[in-house]
Scaffold this motif. Structure first.
Motif, mmCIF file in Angstrom:
data_model
loop_
_atom_site.group_PDB
_atom_site.id
_atom_site.type_symbol
_atom_site.label_atom_id
_atom_site.label_comp_id
_atom_site.label_asym_id
_atom_site.label_seq_id
_atom_site.Cartn_x
_atom_site.Cartn_y
_atom_site.Cartn_z
ATOM 1 N N TRP A 1 0.844 -1.208 0.000
ATOM 2 C CA TRP A 1 0.000 0.000 0.000
ATOM 3 C C TRP A 1 0.870 1.245 0.000
ATOM 4 N N GLY B 1 2.183 4.797 -0.082
ATOM 5 C CA GLY B 1 1.570 6.110 0.129
ATOM 6 C C GLY B 1 0.254 6.080 0.870
ATOM 7 N N LYS B 2 -0.169 4.919 1.375
ATOM 8 C CA LYS B 2 -1.444 4.826 2.073
ATOM 9 C C LYS B 2 -1.234 4.296 3.491
ATOM 10 N N ASN B 3 -2.190 4.553 4.359
ATOM 11 C CA ASN B 3 -2.192 3.975 5.696
ATOM 12 C C ASN B 3 -2.791 2.578 5.601
ATOM 13 N N GLU C 1 -6.692 -2.395 6.272
ATOM 14 C CA GLU C 1 -6.688 -3.098 4.996
ATOM 15 C C GLU C 1 -6.653 -4.608 5.227
#
Length: 875
Positions: A649, A651-653, A657
């Motif tokens: 992922w 650039g994402k937290n 998920e």
């Protein structure tokens, strides 16, 4: 001596009789008695030479002369005690360090398995992937394949097998537990190896039959003597091992520890009892993908390895056809049976060979140092050698005298070197981390003694040859005419060349040592991703006692509760195993179930709640696992590290998920992200890792304390039997001791090269100082003349210093060039530093230059204080 004297008297009488007979014949021919005597002497030749040549062919006289040389050499060595001690010390260190490394070569590669008969007829067999390369292409056997080869081989008397990893078991006695080590072996191992029991019998083929209801064991001799008091009635008694009763059938002979290096089992049990010990892999006897057996065989009397190899290749093809699977074909490779398995001997040989190469350089430096000192002394003995030559001593006689003195020095150094080797070998063993389960015997047997004697003799000839050749080439007439001895420029060039060689080799060793020391400092400073202080560890495995999962959980819960109440304890938790250890687990990870082209391989660590806080691993996002999530049979929550988060992922937290792990049918949810760490080695790059629950019965207890973790070790060990008297904690250690394993390569190489570098610097400094000091003593008259003619003290200083610094500069230049090439071999062992680091090389050059400057200045200072009036009278 009396025999020698009588032989000489007989020789004198024979010569007189011959001359008298020849003289009488000349008188009979009409000569006067005086003319007849002169003619007889002319015809006979030099009587003294005849005597010397006759004496030379007498072995008893040769022995007498040798004893004379030894006595004279001893007096000469005692006349120069300082030089003798310096040479012996330098050589002893060089010989001793080489002998110490050879003890490991001997223990690992040369010694046959102890107590085993007809080792020349024993071979070992490994499975091999023809498409692979290196040691990774070799595998031990699985049990089904071993059974097929055993039952169908005709070129071997029999095929035996043993578990190369060994087994750790809990020995229960009188309500308490103790950890013992065992090895699972085939029932025919003792008979094929020719090992007979000292009490009772060894294992038999019947003992090793599948589903045999009777479980038996053979005890090692040390275990029988130390743990059971050498009980003569031990046969038939039972031992409780991992909660199961094993009947003792015999005791192995003293010295027998099996067929593999590093193993020292307390007992041997049949292969078919493996389910009693390896509770997490109950199907090893039927699983073709469980490779755990080292296989060996005994060739028939008329057989050879070539015929065995040909037959096993045929059997390998039969096994492959019979399996009818998609697995790659594996052939069989045959090696002579040695303590180190055949595929690994090359790596062990390369490592020990590298160590020998390092200390051979140290020995060469010692030899050049000794040669320099003896050349200086030989120059001082020029008049002695000229006198002996004038009195009839031949060049060979003079060379022998000098070589005898050199060999005497080497012999004394070799004797001292044996003591140094014995001490050094045991110090090297202390470098081994305590949690590496290897017991290595390093006896100083006949091979080590023979090696040391050979090295000592070679050393004596090597450093003594140059002085012997120079001393024996003396021109008697010229030397005896001179009123004083002057320095020989050719000899001086030889001594200078030796100092240059010393300096160059010293640069190579010191550069390697400096790189390794800096690497070790960097390794200690590397952020492992967890705290390396104030943590105590203990290994536990209640599964060995065949406890139910409920009882296992109850044990761990009660133990954790008691440990957390100990004074100074901040927190405690469990993990299957820790990063940077010998254990590891991997699986694939992706963002969707089934086939996922974006899936990557990740490291897997199974942990309990509180593990991150206890280990000091920073939780960057989200939360820790809960106890319910950790205990679930199908964990639906995981914690991942930064690298895995960026990979899946970017650039994402990633918290919240879903992630698919391995071949699981359900997705797991990411509940937290932790800081990156080191997982396999300190020098690795960032690796993706996932932390999850569902820990097996074998676990590591992790305890954080506010104080010194060493004081907590004993308390943790005492808590375990309070919770369960049959349980024993193993691997009880501090986190600092645990970190000894990942730091082991850097520490070992750093220690060895550091010691060799220090020795090289000391020897080189002594050699340079000795050459310059001797040069000053030989040029005292010249210095006096220069000062009488108006030379200043600073001029004398420049003259002396320039010679020493010129040798230093040449040696540094050659050494740095060699060091840049040799340093590349250390690249795999260096952390945070390049093999040709300019700062390190520059520091080595400056440091050695400063040392050399000091070594040159001290003799130069003495030369500056020469009194011209005294020097002009110097002889």
């Amino acid at each position: 001596m009396r025999l020698c004297k009588r032989m000489l008297e007989d020789l004198e009488q024979d010569l007189r009789d011959h001359l008298e007979m020849e003289t009488q014949d000349n008188i009979d021919r009409g000569m006067s008695p005086q003319e007849a005597r002169s003619a007889a002497l002319r015809k006979f030749g030099n009587v003294a030479r005849v005597k010397e040549e006759t004496r030379a062919v007498w072995s008893v006289v040769w022995l007498e002369q040798l004893l004379q040389d030894v006595r004279y050499g001893a007096r000469m060595l005692l006349r120069s005690p300082g030089l003798t001690v310096a040479v012996v010390l330098a050589l002893a260190l060089g010989i001793g360090m080489n002998a110490a490394v050879f003890t490991f070569v001997n223990a690992l590669l040369l010694r046959p398995p102890q107590g085993v008969a007809t080792t020349n007829k024993l071979v070992e067999v490994f499975l091999h992937d023809p498409k692979g390369s290196g040691v990774q292409s070799y595998l031990p056997f699985n049990y089904p394949d071993y059974a097929y080869y055993r039952d169908h081989s005709k070129s071997l008397e029999g095929l035996m097998a043993f578990d190369g990893d060994g087994q750790e078991a809990i020995w229960n006695q009188a309500g308490t537990g103790e950890i013992v080590h065992g090895q699972l072996v085939s029932g025919n191992l003792f008979s094929l190896a020719g090992v007979n029991a000292v009490v009772g019998r060894t294992l038999s083929v019947d003992d090793d039959r599948i589903n045999n209801p009777r479980q038996v064991a053979v005890l090692s001799y040390p275990f029988w003597r130390q743990k059971l008091g050498g009980d003569p009635g031990i046969v038939g008694k039972t031992l409780m091992l991992d909660g199961a009763e094993f009947s003792v059938v015999g005791v192995a002979p003293a010295g027998f520890t099996g067929l593999m290096v590093g193993a020292a089992p307390d007992f041997w049990a049949p292969l078919t009892t493996q389910g009693r010990f390896t509770h997490e892999d109950q199907n090893r006897l039927t699983n073709r993908h469980s490779y755990w057996l080292i296989v060996a065989g005994k060739m028939r009397r008329s057989g050879d390895r070539k015929s065995v190899q040909a037959e096993l290749q045929v059997l390998a093809k039969q096994v492959y056809v019979a399996q009818k699977s998609a697995d790659d074909f594996q052939d069989a490779r045959v090696y002579p049976l040695t303590l180190v398995p055949g595929p690994f001997r090359g790596y062990v040989g390369a490592f020990t060979g590298g160590l020998l190469a390092v200390f051979v350089i140290v020995l060469l430096i010692a030899c050049t140092n000794a040669a320099s000192l003896l050349l200086a002394r030989a120059t001082g003995r020029t008049r002695e050698m000229a006198t002996r030559s004038a009195l009839g001593a031949g060049r060979g006689r003079l060379m022998r005298q000098m070589l005898v003195e050199s060999l005497m020095l080497a012999g004394i150094a070799g004797t001292a070197g044996m003591a140094i080797a014995w001490t050094t070998a045991r110090l090297l063993l202390e470098l081994k981390p305590a949690d590496i389960p290897i017991t290595l015997a390093i006896p100083m047997d006949w091979r080590v003694v023979l090696f040391t004697v050979a090295v000592s003799l070679a050393t004596g000839v090597l450093f003594g040859l140059a002085p012997a050749l120079r001393a024996s080439a003396v021109e008697a007439a010229r030397v005896l005419k001179e009123e004083s001895q002057s320095g020989d420029r050719k000899k001086a060039r030889i001594r200078n060349a030796l100092v240059v060689v010393q300096m160059a080799m010293c640069v190579v060793l010191l550069a390697g040592a400096a790189l390794c020391v800096r690497s070790l400092i960097n390794a200690n400073a590397i952020d492992a991703g967890f705290d390396t202080h104030h943590i105590a560890l203990a290994r536990l495995d209640p599964g060995n006692l065949k406890y139910t999962p409920e009882k296992v959980n109850e044990f761990y819960a009660r133990l954790l509760e008691r440990v957390e109440r100990l004074p100074g304890v901040i927190s405690a938790s469990y993990a299957e195993f820790l990063p940077l250890g010998t254990s590891r687990s991997e699986m694939s990870a992706g963002k969707q179930l089934g086939k996922d082209p974006s899936a990557i391989r990740v490291g897997v660590y199974r942990v309990e709640p509180g593990f991150f806080r206890t280990m000091g691993i920073s939780l960057l996002r989200g939360r820790d696992l809960t106890q319910k999530e950790a205990d679930s049979d199908k964990p639906d929550a995981v914690v991942i590290n930064e690298t895995l988060a960026r990979s899946l992922w970017p650039g994402k937290n990633p918290v919240g998920e879903k992630i698919a792990l391995g071949g699981e049918k359900e997705m797991s949810q990411v509940v937290g992200v932790v800081k990156n760490g080191k997982y396999r080695s300190l020098g690795e790059g960032p690796l993706p890792v996932v932390f999850r629950g569902t820990i097996p019965a074998a676990r590591t207890l992790v305890v954080r304390t506010a104080g010194d973790s060493r004081t907590l070790l004993g308390e943790v060990s005492r808590e375990v039997p309070i919770v369960d008297p049959l349980m024993v904690a193993t691997g009880v250690q501090t986190i600092e001791e645990y970190m000894a394993l990942p730091l082991f390569p850097a520490r070992t190489v750093g220690w060895l090269l550091g010691v060799s570098g220090i020795l090289a610097v000391v020897m080189t400094t002594i050699g340079l100082f000795g050459v310059i000091a001797y040069m000053v003593s030989q040029r005292t008259h010249e210095i006096g003349v220069r000062m009488a003619l108006g030379a200043r003290r600073v001029d004398v200083l420049k003259m002396v210093m320039s010679q020493g610094l010129r040798m230093t500069a040449i040696g540094l230049g050659i050494g740095l060039c060699a060091a840049f090439g040799a340093a590349r071999l250390l690249s795999p062992l260096l952390y945070g530093i390049g093999a040709n680091d300019p700062a390190t090389m520059t520091s080595v050059a400056i440091g050695l230059g400063a040392i050399a400057l000091t070594a040159c200045y001290l003799p130069a200072r003495k030369a500056m204080s020469v009194d011209p009036s005294v020097a002009l009278r110097y002889e």
